[in-house]
Structure formats: C-alpha cells, structure tokens
Scaffold this active site. Structure first.
Site, PDB file in Angstrom:
ATOM      1  N   GLU A  37      -0.160   0.958   2.031  1.00  0.00           N
ATOM      2  CA  GLU A  37      -0.795  -0.297   1.644  1.00  0.00           C
ATOM      3  C   GLU A  37      -2.306  -0.090   1.561  1.00  0.00           C
ATOM      4  O   GLU A  37      -2.912   0.542   2.438  1.00  0.00           O
ATOM      5  CB  GLU A  37      -0.417  -1.391   2.645  1.00  0.00           C
ATOM      6  CG  GLU A  37       1.085  -1.632   2.568  1.00  0.00           C
ATOM      7  CD  GLU A  37       1.654  -2.554   3.627  1.00  0.00           C
ATOM      8  OE1 GLU A  37       2.766  -3.053   3.406  1.00  0.00           O
ATOM      9  OE2 GLU A  37       1.006  -2.754   4.675  1.00  0.00           O
ATOM     10  N   HIS A  56       2.208  -2.714  14.323  1.00  0.00           N
ATOM     11  CA  HIS A  56       3.596  -3.158  14.225  1.00  0.00           C
ATOM     12  C   HIS A  56       4.448  -2.667  15.393  1.00  0.00           C
ATOM     13  O   HIS A  56       5.403  -1.909  15.185  1.00  0.00           O
ATOM     14  CB  HIS A  56       4.223  -2.654  12.922  1.00  0.00           C
ATOM     15  CG  HIS A  56       3.531  -3.093  11.674  1.00  0.00           C
ATOM     16  ND1 HIS A  56       3.776  -2.522  10.438  1.00  0.00           N
ATOM     17  CD2 HIS A  56       2.617  -4.073  11.449  1.00  0.00           C
ATOM     18  CE1 HIS A  56       3.026  -3.124   9.515  1.00  0.00           C
ATOM     19  NE2 HIS A  56       2.308  -4.054  10.102  1.00  0.00           N
ATOM     20  N   ASN A  69       6.264  -4.114   6.502  1.00  0.00           N
ATOM     21  CA  ASN A  69       5.654  -4.992   7.504  1.00  0.00           C
ATOM     22  C   ASN A  69       6.716  -5.912   8.112  1.00  0.00           C
ATOM     23  O   ASN A  69       7.580  -6.409   7.390  1.00  0.00           O
ATOM     24  CB  ASN A  69       4.571  -5.846   6.852  1.00  0.00           C
ATOM     25  CG  ASN A  69       3.705  -5.034   5.918  1.00  0.00           C
ATOM     26  OD1 ASN A  69       4.201  -4.498   4.940  1.00  0.00           O
ATOM     27  ND2 ASN A  69       2.442  -4.923   6.219  1.00  0.00           N
TER      28      ASN A  69
END
Ligand code: FAE
Length: 522
Positions: free
Chosen positions: A378, A463, A501
């Site tokens: 990303e 995460h 995500n």
C-alpha cells in the site's frame, strides 16, 4: 440531519456532550446484564447489537472520549504538530516515520496524557494501537478491504465463507459506510500524485495496482480540495486522529449503540481483572483522569462478558485470569497464534525528475499487487509539506510464522514471544517486489526514514492479530471454551494473518458471531 437517523443523532450528541463518562451505570458495585470491554470494531458491533436487542450494556474503554476540542478548537492534533493529544502517556511522540534526510522531522517532546495513539513495545516488535472511544478506528488509515476469498477460507477453514461473503462482509461495508475514490478525481488531483507516481514506477517493473475502498468520505475530501470543507486528510491528519471526513466507530456503531437507550459508555476505565461469580462474571476496572491520576477502582458484575479490547488487550485479560487462577480452566491455546499480518514498511528514493509532490492526502488509496509473492504494497503518504522524493509502502505479506503471548507474573503484564527472524519472510517478499521496482527505474532505497538506518521496518506493526483464536480458544462463534457467557469479539480471534487490512473482517466476524450469540444465549 441528512443521512443520519434520529437515534444515531442522539448517540452522537450524547457522545459529544460527554454525558456518558460517569453515568450511574459505571458506579462501583453495579450489576448490568452485559459488559463490553474496549470500544474498537468487535466491541462496537457487539454493543450495538446488544443494545438493539434490548440488553442493558456497559462499555468500558481505557482511553478517553474524543469529543471536546483543545485550545486550538480541534479535537485531534495533526501529524506535523503533535502535542499531548497524540500519544498515550509519553514524553515524546513515537511516530513510525522518524524523519527524512536524518532530520528528526516527525517526533517531538510532548506532555504525558491520555493521547490517542499507543505503541506497545515488546522486545522484537512495537505494536501500534488506538486508545479512546472508537479504538483503532480513531487513528487508522480507513482502508476497508475484504480479504481474498481463497485465503480467507484457508485462515478460517470452519467459517461458512458463502455466508461471510453474501451476508456479513456486505453488512460490515454498509455499516462502516465504505466508499471508493472517484477515479477521474484520483487521476487529476495533486494530492494523489505520489500514488500515481508509485503506480507508474511499479508498471515499469510489470506490476499492477488496485484502488482500495475507505471509510473516509471522498466526497468530503473533494470538498476539502475545493476549499468548501475544513481540511483533514488534506491537512496532514491521520495517525493522531482525523477532525473531519472519517466515519470512525464513535460516529457510526457506537453512536447508534448509545442511541438505542440501552448502552452506556464509560471512557477512561481500564479493566484489569476478570473473575467468576455464581451467575456470571465480575470485573475490576481502574478509572483514571486524562492526566493518569487514579480516580477509583471499581468492581462491576454482569451476566454476559464480551472482550473487545483488541488482540493485545483481550489476550492479556485472559492470560492473566488463567495464570493467576481467576479463570484456571481457560484453554492452553490462550496467547497462541499471534501475527502482525505480515506488516513491513519500506521507503524508496525517487529520481529528481519524478517528484512525489508536496501536497499529499494522508489517506492511502492505492496498492501495488504482487500475485506471485502474495504481497500488497500500500502506497503510504509522506505529508511533510515539502518534496521529499520518498515513496513509502506498507506491505502486507502472508508470513506463516506465528508468535505467542505469555504472562509475566512479576511485572503483571503481557510478553510477546516474537523475534525479528520471524519477520524475515515478510521482508524477503516486500524486498523482492521493490528490488524489481528499483531495477526498472534506476532508483534506490531510503535509509533515513525509519531510524536505525534501515530501508525495511520489520520491528513494528499496525495489524496485531490473534491470541484468542476462533475455534481454538473459543468455539466457532467466539464463545470462550469452558466459560459460558464469556466471549471474544475482536482481532484476537484472527490467527495472525489476513493478507489485507483487518478491520472489515473483524467487523464482519463480530456481526456473524453476535447474531448467533443473541439467538442462542440471551
Ligand atoms: P481495537 O480497535 O484495537 O480496539 C480495542 C480497544 O480496547 C481500544 O480502544 C483500547 O484502548 C481498548 N482496551 C484495551 N485494553 C483495555 C482494557 N483492559 N480495558 C478497557 N479497554 C481496553 O480492537 N486496519 C484496516 O483495516 N485498515 C487500515 O487502513 C488500518 N490502518 C491502521 C493504521 C494505524 C496507525 C493503526 C494503529 C491500525 C490500523 N489498522 C487498519 C488496524 C485496525 O485499526 C485494527 O485492526 C482494529 O482497530 C482492531 O480492532 P479490534 O476490535 O480488534
């Protein structure tokens, strides 16, 4: 009141007025039908559905309610001017990007306070988490990505994928108000030049890209650009909160939950202990002021207890309860199956004739896809307000290594068994992709961005996943094995990796689980 129901409006107003902070429901000794610990995605979903089902529910959140503006008139501070609002009881900010050109541009001394972003430091890994009513939704980049179905089925072999992809993911996307950037605007705006440049460079190496949906309103972002709305994403806001534009949980699920009239939220209450009573559970909560002074230590009881304190928070409560003998029969698997979702950040240097642009939206919308290495990289902003020639990436890789949490009784805290060596497959995958991008463009890595002179940051993550994995510590719907009416609702259920995500998945799974729990247990 366009697009907002009366009840949600009531909830937002109640949140804004701070009337939830010290309600009678959180008085010491109170018994409530349901307690929810934490107020991130899993917790917020559970609170709303409990409230709608008429179940009196108390939400205990260790962070503050982010509703009152500071002296500058803003609730949150931006990334370039961090103050005490930025971080959870720190003397100095600990932003992941430490500087550019070895100048310490990003991190600053601050006053210790109940700020919105925390970095929980373990020996091999720093874990970033949100603190406040809304949990991670307050600080995150808003990227709302449904996982690849084949990988989801591998990660959750016992979950009915048909049902997830036909019912629960669509519901989560609607409830979170996920939207997509209009392509013509993306192609034209100066604020995403940095993303388009990364796309061009990746294309020269033969890689494609995909646009990612988000919970930040692109309609708002376009109005920011036209000067019709206050700047948030276009005003270097993310990481320490967004003052506008982002549909965080406090504006959605949690406001709606309070609007049912059955849910109360008590901020600045940290749950430290869970024990059993004859009919349910008792918890101990420490209430503090925003300066960290202890106000009270409270005992509260409930019939149904929902842990939504995140991978770290929920696992810590369970491990402590098992190890101290409060809930001695908790499964051996508590603490197992942890992973950082294969997170690794990287920084590249661009050629002087290909600038990234000094105007950068703080909300990422584009990712390079590498189907061979199973990487999505990303493209993250560097909204420094000057041309830096830096391209920054958050790579999500499918690293099979897992860590485990243990409980340190002397320090009374969670430890994480995870070594830098375990991150090696993530770095190798991201480096394989970006080496090719560099080779195709005659460019190099940047070593001045993360501190420590490294181009790949494998020592922190956004995460955290796992610790109370679905179908191991809990049954197939988040009910903790051996302890009726005790549930895990959050990222602790996910075994370490999702490939994208995580918050849409955490939300969808929580919706699925609470629907079953409400039907069968309450
Ligand atoms: P979480 O949202 O972490 O909420 C847990 C809550 O419980 C927090 O508010 C804690 O303060 C609270 N808590 C913890 N312990 C206690 C206790 N003992 N007593 C009371 N309260 C407690 O849990 N994900 C995406 O999908 N897209 C993105 O773009 C994205 N960007 C991110 C950027 C950053 C900087 C960060 C930090 C995360 C990002 N994430 C993103 C990850 C995402 O926010 C995260 O997976 C979810 O927030 C996890 O949801 P949970 O419900 O597990």
């Amino acid at each position: 009141m366009k697009n907002i129901s009366r009840r949600t409006f009531f909830g937002v107003t109640a949140l804004a007025a701070g009337t939830l902070a010290t309600g009678r429901a959180a008085a010491a000794g109170t018994h409530v039908p349901a307690i929810v610990v934490g107020s991130g995605y899993g917790a917020a979903v559970s609170a709303l559905r409990l409230g709608q089902a008429g179940v009196g529910t108390l939400v205990l959140e260790m962070g503050r309610a982010w509703t009152t503006p500071g002296p500058d008139g803003k609730v949150f501070c931006d990334m370039l001017n961090p103050d005490r609002r930025s971080m959870w009881f720190r003397d100095r900010t600990e932003a992941p990007v430490d500087g550019v050109l070895f100048l310490d541009l990003a991190n600053r001394p601050i006053r210790r306070w109940a700020g919105v972003l925390d970095r929980v430091q373990f020996p091999g890994m720093g874990v970033y988490v949100g603190r406040g009513v809304g949990g991670g939704s307050l600080v995150n980049g808003g990227m709302a990505v449904v996982p690849d179905r084949a990988y989801f089925e591998q990660v959750f072999p016992t979950v009915d994928a048909d049902e997830m992809y036909s019912t629960w993911f669509p519901l989560a996307n609607r409830a979170l108000r996920v939207n997509s950037i209009p392509e013509p605007w993306f192609e034209g705006t100066d604020h995403y030049r940095y993303a388009r440049l990364s796309r061009t460079l990746a294309g020269r190496a033969g890689y494609g890209t995909r646009l990612l949906p988000n919970v930040y309103s692109f309609e708002h972002m376009m109005r920011e650009e036209r000067g019709e709305a206050p700047k948030s994403a276009l005003g270097t806001e993310v990481l320490y909160g967004n003052n506008h534009g982002k549909f965080s949980l406090d504006k959605g699920y949690l406001a709606q939950a309070v609007g049912t009239g059955n849910v109360t939220i008590a901020p600045l209450h940290r749950v430290t202990r869970v024990t059993r009573t004859a009919t349910g559970y008792a918890i101990t909560a420490r209430q503090i002021t925003e300066d960290g002074t202890l106000v009270a230590e409270k005992q509260l009881t409930c019939d149904h207890l929902f842990l939504g304190a995140g991978s770290l928070g929920s696992t810590e409560l369970l491990l402590r309860a098992r190890e101290t003998g409060d809930l001695p029969d908790l499964p051996d698997e508590v603490g197992e199956g942890w992973g950082p979702n294969g997170n690794v950040m990287a920084a590249r240097n661009n050629n002087l004739h290909e600038p990234t642009g000094f105007k950068q939206s703080a909300i990422p919308v584009l990712a390079i896809t590498d189907p061979v290495r199973d990487v999505i990289a990303e493209i993250a902003p560097v909204p420094a307000g000057i041309e830096t020639y830096v391209s920054l990436y958050l790579a999500i890789t499918r690293n099979p290594n897992r860590g485990r949490f243990t409980y340190d009784p002397a320090a009374d805290r969670l430890d994480l068994q995870w070594t830098r060596a375990q991150a090696a497959p993530s770095v190798a995958a991201a480096k394989g992709l970006l080496d090719e991008v560099n080779a195709a463009n005659g460019t190099t890595y940047r070593y001045d961005v993360f501190g420590g002179g490294k181009a790949f940051a494998d020592d922190f993550c956004y995460h955290p996943l796992g610790g109370a994995v679905l179908d191991r510590v809990t049954d197939g719907h988040g009910r903790v094995r051996g302890y009726p009416n005790l549930y895990v609702t959050d990222g602790a259920l996910v075994p370490g990796s999702l490939g994208v995500n995580p918050f849409v998945t955490i939300t969808a799974l929580a919706e699925r689980n609470i629907a079953r729990v409400l039907a069968d247990d309450l």
